[in-house]
Motif scaffolding. Structure first.
Motif, PDB file in Angstrom:
ATOM      1  N   TYR A   1       7.372  -3.568   3.536  1.00 31.47           N
ATOM      2  CA  TYR A   1       8.652  -3.220   4.129  1.00 31.47           C
ATOM      3  C   TYR A   1       9.157  -1.941   3.491  1.00 31.47           C
ATOM      4  O   TYR A   1       9.206  -1.820   2.266  1.00 31.47           O
ATOM      5  N   THR A   2       9.516  -0.978   4.337  1.00 31.01           N
ATOM      6  CA  THR A   2      10.051   0.292   3.863  1.00 31.01           C
ATOM      7  C   THR A   2      11.539   0.346   4.187  1.00 31.01           C
ATOM      8  O   THR A   2      11.938   0.177   5.336  1.00 31.01           O
TER       9      THR A   2
ATOM     10  N   VAL B   1      13.065   4.117  -0.741  1.00 30.53           N
ATOM     11  CA  VAL B   1      12.330   3.075  -1.458  1.00 30.53           C
ATOM     12  C   VAL B   1      11.557   2.199  -0.493  1.00 30.53           C
ATOM     13  O   VAL B   1      11.895   2.097   0.685  1.00 30.53           O
ATOM     14  N   VAL B   2      10.517   1.574  -1.026  1.00 27.33           N
ATOM     15  CA  VAL B   2       9.770   0.547  -0.312  1.00 27.33           C
ATOM     16  C   VAL B   2       9.806  -0.709  -1.165  1.00 27.33           C
ATOM     17  O   VAL B   2      10.021  -0.645  -2.368  1.00 27.33           O
ATOM     18  N   ASN B   3       9.604  -1.854  -0.538  1.00 25.20           N
ATOM     19  CA  ASN B   3       9.471  -3.094  -1.290  1.00 25.20           C
ATOM     20  C   ASN B   3       8.117  -3.038  -1.973  1.00 25.20           C
ATOM     21  O   ASN B   3       7.106  -2.793  -1.314  1.00 25.20           O
TER      22      ASN B   3
ATOM     23  N   LYS C   1       0.824  -1.216   0.000  1.00 23.77           N
ATOM     24  CA  LYS C   1       0.000   0.000   0.000  1.00 23.77           C
ATOM     25  C   LYS C   1       0.857   1.265   0.000  1.00 23.77           C
ATOM     26  O   LYS C   1       0.427   2.307  -0.474  1.00 23.77           O
ATOM     27  N   ASP C   2       2.096   1.177   0.498  1.00 22.56           N
ATOM     28  CA  ASP C   2       2.991   2.326   0.489  1.00 22.56           C
ATOM     29  C   ASP C   2       3.656   2.536  -0.870  1.00 22.56           C
ATOM     30  O   ASP C   2       4.263   3.568  -1.114  1.00 22.56           O
ATOM     31  N   PHE C   3       3.555   1.552  -1.755  1.00 22.60           N
ATOM     32  CA  PHE C   3       4.131   1.657  -3.100  1.00 22.60           C
ATOM     33  C   PHE C   3       3.077   2.078  -4.109  1.00 22.60           C
ATOM     34  O   PHE C   3       3.307   2.916  -4.959  1.00 22.60           O
ATOM     35  N   SER C   4       1.903   1.482  -4.018  1.00 22.92           N
ATOM     36  CA  SER C   4       0.844   1.708  -4.997  1.00 22.92           C
ATOM     37  C   SER C   4      -0.269   2.530  -4.379  1.00 22.92           C
ATOM     38  O   SER C   4      -0.637   2.337  -3.228  1.00 22.92           O
TER      39      SER C   4
END
Length: 116
Positions: free
Chosen positions: A104-105, A97-99, A26-29
């Motif tokens: 995982y951040t 970056v985040v995975n 959710k932290d990436f998209s």
């Protein structure tokens, strides 16, 4: 994962179970629960997709943009048996970056891996 990507994706052993559908972090998209059209294969090594146009993990840059880019800086310690990796943009800034597929951040901290 078989794909041709220009993105900032760290794939570290043990972070994503093999043969599972890839669901974006959710932290990436921006869309929680959005899936990638593929599955993670089993692997026994760390790998990184480490180049893109733009200045951050999330920005979009046109194909003709040849001035803004992100790459990877790797420092290897052969005597200690490890390496540290950071994503760095063309302005000399460390890119957080985040995975993309695991919650995982990494932030701007070096991603530490053991040499095999």
């Amino acid at each position: 994962m078989i794909s041709h990507q220009h993105d900032l994706y760290p794939f570290l052993e043990g972070t994503i179970p093999p043969n599972t559908k890839l669901v974006y972090n959710k932290d990436f998209s921006a869309t929680e629960g959005k899936t990638y059209n593929g599955y993670m294969t089993d692997y026994h090594f760390n790998t990184f997709i480490c180049g893109k146009r733009g200045l951050t993990q999330h920005d979009e840059a046109p194909a003709g943009n040849h001035t803004d880019y992100v790459g990877m800086l790797v420092n290897v310690d052969l005597s200690g048996g490890n390496q540290s990796c950071v994503y760095m943009n063309s302005k000399g800034e460390i890119v957080p970056v985040v995975n993309p597929f695991a919650e995982y951040t990494y932030g701007t901290e070096p991603i530490m891996t053991t040499l095999k």
